[in-house]
Scaffold this motif. Structure first.
Motif, short mmCIF file in Angstrom:
data_model
loop_
_atom_site.label_atom_id
_atom_site.label_comp_id
_atom_site.label_asym_id
_atom_site.label_seq_id
_atom_site.Cartn_x
_atom_site.Cartn_y
_atom_site.Cartn_z
N SER A 1 1.33 -1.27 -0.02
CA SER A 1 0.29 0.29 -0.28
C SER A 1 0.82 0.99 -0.30
O SER A 1 0.95 2.02 -0.19
CB SER A 1 -0.72 0.05 1.20
N PHE A 2 1.98 1.89 0.21
CA PHE A 2 2.77 2.50 0.72
C PHE A 2 4.19 2.05 -0.88
O PHE A 2 3.76 4.10 -1.43
CB PHE A 2 3.87 1.79 1.74
N VAL A 3 4.21 1.88 -1.03
CA VAL A 3 4.75 1.92 -2.31
C VAL A 3 3.74 2.10 -3.47
O VAL A 3 4.00 3.35 -4.19
CB VAL A 3 5.62 0.31 -2.81
N TYR A 4 2.30 1.16 -3.31
CA TYR A 4 1.12 2.52 -4.27
C TYR A 4 1.05 3.35 -4.07
O TYR A 4 1.01 4.16 -5.27
CB TYR A 4 0.15 1.18 -5.04
N ARG A 5 1.05 4.10 -3.10
CA ARG A 5 0.63 5.55 -2.87
C ARG A 5 1.80 6.10 -3.66
O ARG A 5 1.50 7.04 -3.39
CB ARG A 5 0.12 5.42 -1.46
N LEU A 6 3.10 6.06 -2.70
CA LEU A 6 4.16 6.82 -3.56
C LEU A 6 4.11 7.15 -4.84
O LEU A 6 4.23 7.22 -5.71
CB LEU A 6 5.27 6.34 -3.57
N SER A 7 3.82 5.48 -5.77
CA SER A 7 4.01 5.40 -7.16
C SER A 7 2.74 6.77 -7.63
O SER A 7 2.78 7.27 -8.90
CB SER A 7 3.45 3.93 -7.74
N GLU A 8 1.86 6.56 -7.01
CA GLU A 8 0.62 7.84 -7.33
C GLU A 8 1.28 9.45 -7.29
O GLU A 8 0.65 10.55 -7.14
CB GLU A 8 -0.65 7.69 -6.84
N GLY A 9 1.97 9.58 -6.60
CA GLY A 9 2.52 10.89 -6.44
C GLY A 9 2.21 11.41 -4.96
O GLY A 9 2.13 12.93 -4.20
N LEU A 10 1.23 10.38 -3.98
CA LEU A 10 1.25 11.07 -2.74
C LEU A 10 2.20 10.94 -1.78
O LEU A 10 2.70 9.25 -1.61
CB LEU A 10 -0.28 10.68 -2.58
N PHE B 1 -1.91 8.44 7.14
CA PHE B 1 -2.28 7.06 5.93
C PHE B 1 -1.75 5.87 6.63
O PHE B 1 -2.30 4.66 6.53
CB PHE B 1 -1.62 7.39 4.35
N VAL B 2 -1.00 6.00 7.24
CA VAL B 2 0.08 5.23 8.34
C VAL B 2 -1.11 4.11 9.33
O VAL B 2 -1.52 3.07 9.36
CB VAL B 2 1.71 5.05 8.89
N ARG B 3 -1.79 5.23 10.17
CA ARG B 3 -2.89 4.76 11.08
C ARG B 3 -4.24 4.05 9.88
O ARG B 3 -4.48 3.06 10.80
CB ARG B 3 -3.67 6.05 12.01
N GLN B 4 -3.86 4.00 8.34
CA GLN B 4 -5.15 4.15 8.02
C GLN B 4 -5.15 2.32 7.83
O GLN B 4 -5.79 1.26 7.65
CB GLN B 4 -5.12 5.16 6.85
N VAL B 5 -3.84 2.29 6.73
CA VAL B 5 -3.14 0.84 6.79
C VAL B 5 -3.08 0.26 7.23
O VAL B 5 -3.34 -1.35 7.39
CB VAL B 5 -1.84 0.66 5.41
N PHE B 6 -2.38 0.13 9.03
CA PHE B 6 -2.13 -0.72 10.59
C PHE B 6 -4.32 -0.79 11.14
O PHE B 6 -3.37 -1.87 11.97
CB PHE B 6 -1.35 -0.28 11.26
N ASP B 7 -4.62 -0.12 10.58
CA ASP B 7 -5.88 -0.33 10.85
C ASP B 7 -7.06 -1.65 10.85
O ASP B 7 -6.88 -1.79 9.28
CB ASP B 7 -7.45 0.99 10.78
N THR C 1 -4.10 -4.06 2.62
CA THR C 1 -3.60 -4.34 1.57
C THR C 1 -5.09 -3.19 0.75
O THR C 1 -4.94 -3.34 -0.13
CB THR C 1 -3.33 -5.11 0.09
N GLY C 2 -5.79 -3.10 1.13
CA GLY C 2 -6.95 -2.22 1.53
C GLY C 2 -6.85 -0.77 -0.46
O GLY C 2 -7.54 -1.13 -0.48
N TYR C 3 -6.41 -0.41 0.37
CA TYR C 3 -6.05 1.99 -0.29
C TYR C 3 -5.48 0.44 -1.44
O TYR C 3 -6.04 0.91 -2.49
CB TYR C 3 -4.77 2.05 1.04
N MET C 4 -4.97 -0.53 -2.42
CA MET C 4 -4.10 -0.32 -3.16
C MET C 4 -5.78 -1.32 -3.88
O MET C 4 -5.58 -1.16 -5.23
CB MET C 4 -2.69 -1.15 -3.37
N GLN C 5 -6.05 -2.21 -3.10
CA GLN C 5 -6.86 -2.66 -4.07
C GLN C 5 -8.22 -2.30 -4.49
O GLN C 5 -8.74 -2.23 -5.24
CB GLN C 5 -7.94 -4.38 -2.86
N SER C 6 -8.38 -0.97 -3.45
CA SER C 6 -9.36 -0.21 -4.31
C SER C 6 -9.29 0.99 -5.57
O SER C 6 -10.31 1.88 -5.53
CB SER C 6 -9.95 0.65 -2.58
#
Length: 319
Positions: A130-139, A145-151, A260-265
């Motif tokens: 999820s982190f790498v994909y977000r960086l690939s989006e330029g975000l 965001f970290v708390r969101q991923v580990f929730d 991996t929810g962020y990337m999957q969405s």
């Protein structure tokens, strides 16, 4: 009189030759793998009919759980030991459970700690996707965001049934590590046996085509199941127990949706498959977990805990 003696001398030899010609499935690993795969399919069909007879829907969590538990029980505790006679021929049920590593749970605390520490590596790798994909989006990677991923609450009751429906997956370890890997170890080196059993584990996921998933997704499952299967096989050999791979497998399935929810969405199916092969369930976690298992077992598991499977297969004499 002479002819009678010659007949008596020939009879034992004929018996020996007949015994040598007798086909034993466990002596043929690839046929054993095929037999196990067919058995799984038969068990799935039988379990599906039973679930429908009980009035349950396989599309609902209780139905999924019941179906999964039923077909794995049929496979592992009935068809394989009593009909296929795997992984070591005709054995008592107690010996069978020991052969596949289900009764080997000592040293319990250390095995659990090894499993949990390996899962931490797997979880961090899944989050990294999820982190790498977000960086690939330029975000940016922010604290929120970290708390969101580990929730992980999204995969916990009452909002999710992941704890329930993921449970039957632990029995995949009993089949592909406890049974299939043990059969291959009777004929091949540890390295080859791990690779071949992982290949069987990956190919089993082709059955998911029946669920209507995209071909690229199912092929991705085959690839990352093979890669992750290398770790599960290594972990089983180093501990000679099914407990650690079962724990890692179960937790990995339970919480992957949150991590991996962020990337999957947001990502396409092709990108999800690529990230799965590299991060979520593939190369990165498998490499790190194997290295950690090697270090942990050399430092904190008792001497002799990691066993080579060089024992000869011993089949009980026919009564």
């Amino acid at each position: 009189m002479k002819e009678k003696k010659e007949e008596e001398m020939e009879t034992p030899n004929n018996n020996i030759q007949s015994e040598k010609r007798k086909f034993r499935l466990y002596e043929h690993p690839w046929w054993s793998l095929l037999a196990v795969q067919v058995t799984i399919v038969v068990s799935i069909i039988l379990a599906g009919n039973l679930v429908r007879w009980m009035g349950l829907s396989i599309n609902l969590p209780v139905g999924q759980f019941t179906h999964g538990i039923t077909f794995w029980i049929l496979t592992i505790f009935i068809f394989v030991p009593f009909f296929l006679l795997l992984p070591k021929g005709k054995r008592t049920f107690r010996q069978y459970l020991d052969d596949i590593g289900l009764t080997r749970v000592q040293p319990f605390i250390r095995l659990v700690l090894l499993a949990l520490s390996c899962y931490v590596i797997l979880a961090l790798s899944q989050a990294a996707a999820s982190f790498v994909y977000r960086l690939s989006e330029g975000l940016p990677i922010t604290g929120s965001f970290v708390r969101q991923v580990f929730d992980l609450s999204g995969d916990l009751p009452p909002g999710s049934s992941s704890l329930l429906v993921s449970f039957p997956s632990i029995f995949e370890e009993a089949v592909f590590r406890g049974i299939v890997l043990t059969v291959f170890l009777g004929r091949y080196s540890e390295r080859k046996a791990i690779i071949f059993s992982a290949l069987g584990f990956g190919l089993m996921h082709l059955l998911n085509l029946a669920s209507g998933r995209e071909l690229v997704w199912v092929l991705g499952q085959v690839v990352w199941a093979f890669i992750l299967g290398l770790f599960y096989g290594y972990l089983f050999i180093k501990t000679r127990s099914l407990l650690p791979p079962m724990i890692v497998h179960y937790l990995g399935n339970v919480f992957i949706g949150s991590l991996t929810g962020y990337m999957q969405s947001r990502a396409s199916v092709e990108i999800q498959v690529l990230y799965g092969v590299i991060f979520s369930l593939g190369i990165v976690p498998t490499t790190l977990m194997i290295l950690w298992t090697r270090y942990f077992s050399s430092r904190w598991l008792p001497s002799g805990q990691s066993l080579r499977f060089s024992e000869k297969n011993v089949e009980l004499p026919q009564q």
